[in-house]
Design an enzyme around this catalytic site. Structure first.
Site, PDB file in Angstrom:
ATOM      1  N   ARG A 189       0.818  -1.235   0.000  1.00  0.00           N
ATOM      2  CA  ARG A 189       0.000   0.000   0.000  1.00  0.00           C
ATOM      3  C   ARG A 189       0.848   1.280   0.000  1.00  0.00           C
ATOM      4  O   ARG A 189       0.484   2.286   0.614  1.00  0.00           O
ATOM      5  CB  ARG A 189      -0.944   0.029   1.205  1.00  0.00           C
ATOM      6  CG  ARG A 189      -1.909  -1.134   1.280  1.00  0.00           C
ATOM      7  CD  ARG A 189      -2.901  -1.145   0.132  1.00  0.00           C
ATOM      8  NE  ARG A 189      -3.968  -2.108   0.361  1.00  0.00           N
ATOM      9  CZ  ARG A 189      -3.967  -3.373  -0.109  1.00  0.00           C
ATOM     10  NH1 ARG A 189      -2.942  -3.806  -0.842  1.00  0.00           N
ATOM     11  NH2 ARG A 189      -4.979  -4.181   0.139  1.00  0.00           N
ATOM     12  N   SER A 209     -10.091  -0.177   3.654  1.00  0.00           N
ATOM     13  CA  SER A 209      -9.425  -0.497   4.919  1.00  0.00           C
ATOM     14  C   SER A 209      -8.905   0.772   5.564  1.00  0.00           C
ATOM     15  O   SER A 209      -8.269   1.594   4.902  1.00  0.00           O
ATOM     16  CB  SER A 209      -8.231  -1.431   4.675  1.00  0.00           C
ATOM     17  OG  SER A 209      -8.692  -2.670   4.218  1.00  0.00           O
ATOM     18  N   GLU A 257      -4.012   3.212   6.739  1.00  0.00           N
ATOM     19  CA  GLU A 257      -3.869   3.093   5.278  1.00  0.00           C
ATOM     20  C   GLU A 257      -4.564   4.283   4.637  1.00  0.00           C
ATOM     21  O   GLU A 257      -4.114   4.829   3.624  1.00  0.00           O
ATOM     22  CB  GLU A 257      -4.513   1.784   4.797  1.00  0.00           C
ATOM     23  CG  GLU A 257      -4.523   1.670   3.282  1.00  0.00           C
ATOM     24  CD  GLU A 257      -5.153   0.381   2.760  1.00  0.00           C
ATOM     25  OE1 GLU A 257      -5.018  -0.673   3.409  1.00  0.00           O
ATOM     26  OE2 GLU A 257      -5.780   0.444   1.689  1.00  0.00           O
TER      27      GLU A 257
HETATM   28  N1  EPU Z   1     -11.035 -10.891  10.661  1.00  0.00           N
HETATM   29  C1  EPU Z   1     -11.597 -10.891  11.921  1.00  0.00           C
HETATM   30  N2  EPU Z   1     -12.443  -9.884  12.252  1.00  0.00           N
HETATM   31  C2  EPU Z   1     -12.745  -8.862  11.394  1.00  0.00           C
HETATM   32  C3  EPU Z   1     -12.142  -8.865  10.106  1.00  0.00           C
HETATM   33  C4  EPU Z   1     -11.286  -9.890   9.765  1.00  0.00           C
HETATM   34  O1  EPU Z   1     -11.358 -11.773  12.741  1.00  0.00           O
HETATM   35  O2  EPU Z   1     -13.504  -7.968  11.752  1.00  0.00           O
HETATM   36  C5  EPU Z   1     -10.153 -12.001  10.285  1.00  0.00           C
HETATM   37  C6  EPU Z   1     -10.768 -12.810   9.140  1.00  0.00           C
HETATM   38  O3  EPU Z   1     -11.624 -13.788   9.634  1.00  0.00           O
HETATM   39  C7  EPU Z   1      -9.536 -13.379   8.481  1.00  0.00           C
HETATM   40  C8  EPU Z   1      -8.467 -12.313   8.693  1.00  0.00           C
HETATM   41  O4  EPU Z   1      -8.933 -11.496   9.760  1.00  0.00           O
HETATM   42  O5  EPU Z   1      -9.124 -14.554   9.134  1.00  0.00           O
HETATM   43  C9  EPU Z   1      -8.226 -11.482   7.437  1.00  0.00           C
HETATM   44  O6  EPU Z   1      -9.411 -10.811   7.066  1.00  0.00           O
HETATM   45  P1  EPU Z   1      -9.837 -10.581   5.528  1.00  0.00           P
HETATM   46  O7  EPU Z   1      -9.687 -11.854   4.767  1.00  0.00           O
HETATM   47  O8  EPU Z   1     -11.151  -9.893   5.549  1.00  0.00           O
HETATM   48  O9  EPU Z   1      -8.741  -9.668   4.941  1.00  0.00           O
HETATM   49  P2  EPU Z   1      -8.049  -8.408   5.498  1.00  0.00           P
HETATM   50  O10 EPU Z   1      -6.667  -8.776   5.853  1.00  0.00           O
HETATM   51  O11 EPU Z   1      -8.870  -7.773   6.559  1.00  0.00           O
HETATM   52  C10 EPU Z   1      -7.106  -7.589   3.195  1.00  0.00           C
HETATM   53  C11 EPU Z   1      -6.943  -6.211   2.587  1.00  0.00           C
HETATM   54  C12 EPU Z   1      -8.202  -5.808   1.849  1.00  0.00           C
HETATM   55  C13 EPU Z   1      -8.571  -6.852   0.822  1.00  0.00           C
HETATM   56  C14 EPU Z   1      -8.731  -8.188   1.527  1.00  0.00           C
HETATM   57  C15 EPU Z   1      -9.051  -9.321   0.572  1.00  0.00           C
HETATM   58  C16 EPU Z   1      -5.522  -4.750   3.903  1.00  0.00           C
HETATM   59  C17 EPU Z   1      -5.464  -3.742   4.985  1.00  0.00           C
HETATM   60  N3  EPU Z   1      -6.715  -5.245   3.650  1.00  0.00           N
HETATM   61  O12 EPU Z   1      -8.091  -7.453   4.218  1.00  0.00           O
HETATM   62  O13 EPU Z   1      -7.913  -4.598   1.192  1.00  0.00           O
HETATM   63  O14 EPU Z   1      -9.761  -6.476   0.157  1.00  0.00           O
HETATM   64  O15 EPU Z   1      -7.506  -8.525   2.220  1.00  0.00           O
HETATM   65  O16 EPU Z   1      -7.929  -9.597  -0.200  1.00  0.00           O
HETATM   66  O17 EPU Z   1      -4.496  -5.057   3.313  1.00  0.00           O
HETATM   67  C18 EPU Z   1      -8.059  -2.212   1.243  1.00  0.00           C
HETATM   68  O18 EPU Z   1      -6.848  -2.206   1.164  1.00  0.00           O
HETATM   69  O19 EPU Z   1      -8.743  -1.167   1.285  1.00  0.00           O
HETATM   70  C19 EPU Z   1      -8.733  -3.497   1.344  1.00  0.00           C
HETATM   71  C20 EPU Z   1     -10.036  -3.564   1.573  1.00  0.00           C
END
Ligand code: EPU
Length: 305
Positions: free
Chosen positions: A174, A227, A297
């Site tokens: 990012r 995010s 971010e």
């Molecule tokens: N999780 C929780 N509670 C929550 C949210 C997530 O326990 O409220 C857990 C999920 O169950 C999972 C883990 O955290 O085990 C990761 O969550 P998720 O798969 O939703 O992905 P993320 O890491 O939260 C990242 C990117 C997103 C992207 C998604 C899908 C970042 C900060 N976020 O989210 O990017 O869409 O993966 O690939 O890198 C963005 O950058 O704006 C964005 C939305």
């Protein structure tokens, strides 16, 4: 000393299409923020380049705006000029696609599939424009624009057009040299991505499935900025915020999503100050509970005092 001399203000007012005190909230996905002191929307890169050169020569602050998806604009607005970049031309040459910075990533994902090109399906999960995606190396589902990027046409005010190779851009998680390195203030004019010939219908099916799945874990229909925090190494900001007990936490009309802890929702009349307070609360709670520093971010812009 203020940059607002009579001659600078007159110069800005003479720019075709320039508007004053233009509301910006509706130009962001968050729907939050005060007005731009000056605002112009430019489709032609050469017009944008001339304007930025003039701003740099005169010491007039400027902010480049795409789809406004990763921004928190201060309630007091943005001083100087906000330039909304809307060049959206697309040229497909075999498996290479050259896209204007103002084109939405999701639109480009569909256009690539229409042309039976694959390798860009991930972009269906990336809100924002091509220019914004280069600016912060946007990505989704483990892929980022740097995985397909071969070249960027850029502009450095005062120094002219440049061709940037991905290596020149220091693309990281990012971030890029345009967001926080030696190209800061530079303009992304166009990006060229390398895709593969493939089955466009299958790519569309994959994108439909990914969008359905994203809708189950992210509040994609609500007003938000994507995010709020970067994920700390090896963990998830959403998980940490949830574990710190902050889902549903509220400041004014800004609330931490119950669906995904790394999203703040604007329920309608949220102020930037409300969001900023929630950001601080989440950071403090995660620091206290896990000794982890959450790095935003979302980019805070404008006049925050
Ligand atoms: N999780 C929780 N509670 C929550 C949210 C997530 O326990 O409220 C857990 C999920 O169950 C999972 C883990 O955290 O085990 C990761 O969550 P998720 O798969 O939703 O992905 P993320 O890491 O939260 C990242 C990117 C997103 C992207 C998604 C899908 C970042 C900060 N976020 O989210 O990017 O869409 O993966 O690939 O890198 C963005 O950058 O704006 C964005 C939305």
């Amino acid at each position: 000393m203020s940059w607002r001399s009579a001659s600078r203000l007159a110069w800005l007012r003479a720019v075709p299409g320039m508007r004053e005190k233009e509301p910006l909230a509706s130009r962001t996905s968050f729907g939050i923020g005060g007005p731009a002191e000056f605002f112009v929307e430019l489709g032609r890169p050469d017009a944008t380049e001339r304007l930025l050169d003039g701003c740099v020569q005169r010491g007039i602050p400027y902010l480049l705006l795409g789809a406004g998806t990763n921004l928190l604009i201060a309630d007091a607005g943005v001083e100087g000029v906000v330039v909304r970049v809307v060049n959206r031309e697309v040229h497909i040459d075999g498996t290479r696609v050259r896209a204007g910075a103002g084109l939405k990533m999701m639109r480009l994902a569909r256009l690539a599939a229409d042309a039976d090109l694959t390798g860009f399906e991930f972009a269906i999960g990336v809100p924002g424009t091509v220019g914004g995606a280069v600016y912060q190396n946007a990505g989704c589902w483990g892929k980022e624009i740097r995985d397909v990027l071969v070249e960027v046409c850029g502009y450095v005010p005062g120094n002219g057009r440049r061709t940037w190779n991905p290596a020149d851009l220091s693309l990281g998680y990012r971030t890029s040299a345009v967001r926080e390195g030696d190209l800061k203030g530079g303009l992304v004019v166009e990006a060229v991505v390398q895709l593969q010939h493939g089955d466009g219908e299958e790519a569309k099916r994959v994108m439909a499935r990914l969008t359905r799945e994203r809708g189950l874990t992210q509040p994609i229909k609500a007003k938000n900025c994507g995010s709020v925090f970067k994920n700390p190494m090896g963990d998830s900001a959403g998980r940490l915020i949830q574990a710190a007990g902050l889902k549903g936490a509220r400041e004014g009309a800004a609330v931490i999503s119950e669906l995904h802890g790394n999203f703040i929702l604007n329920e309608g009349s949220a102020k930037a100050a409300d969001v900023a307070r929630l950001i601080k609360r989440a950071q403090a709670a995660v620091r206290r509970r896990f000794n982890v520093e959450l790095e935003p971010e979302v980019e805070l812009v404008g006049s925050w005092r």
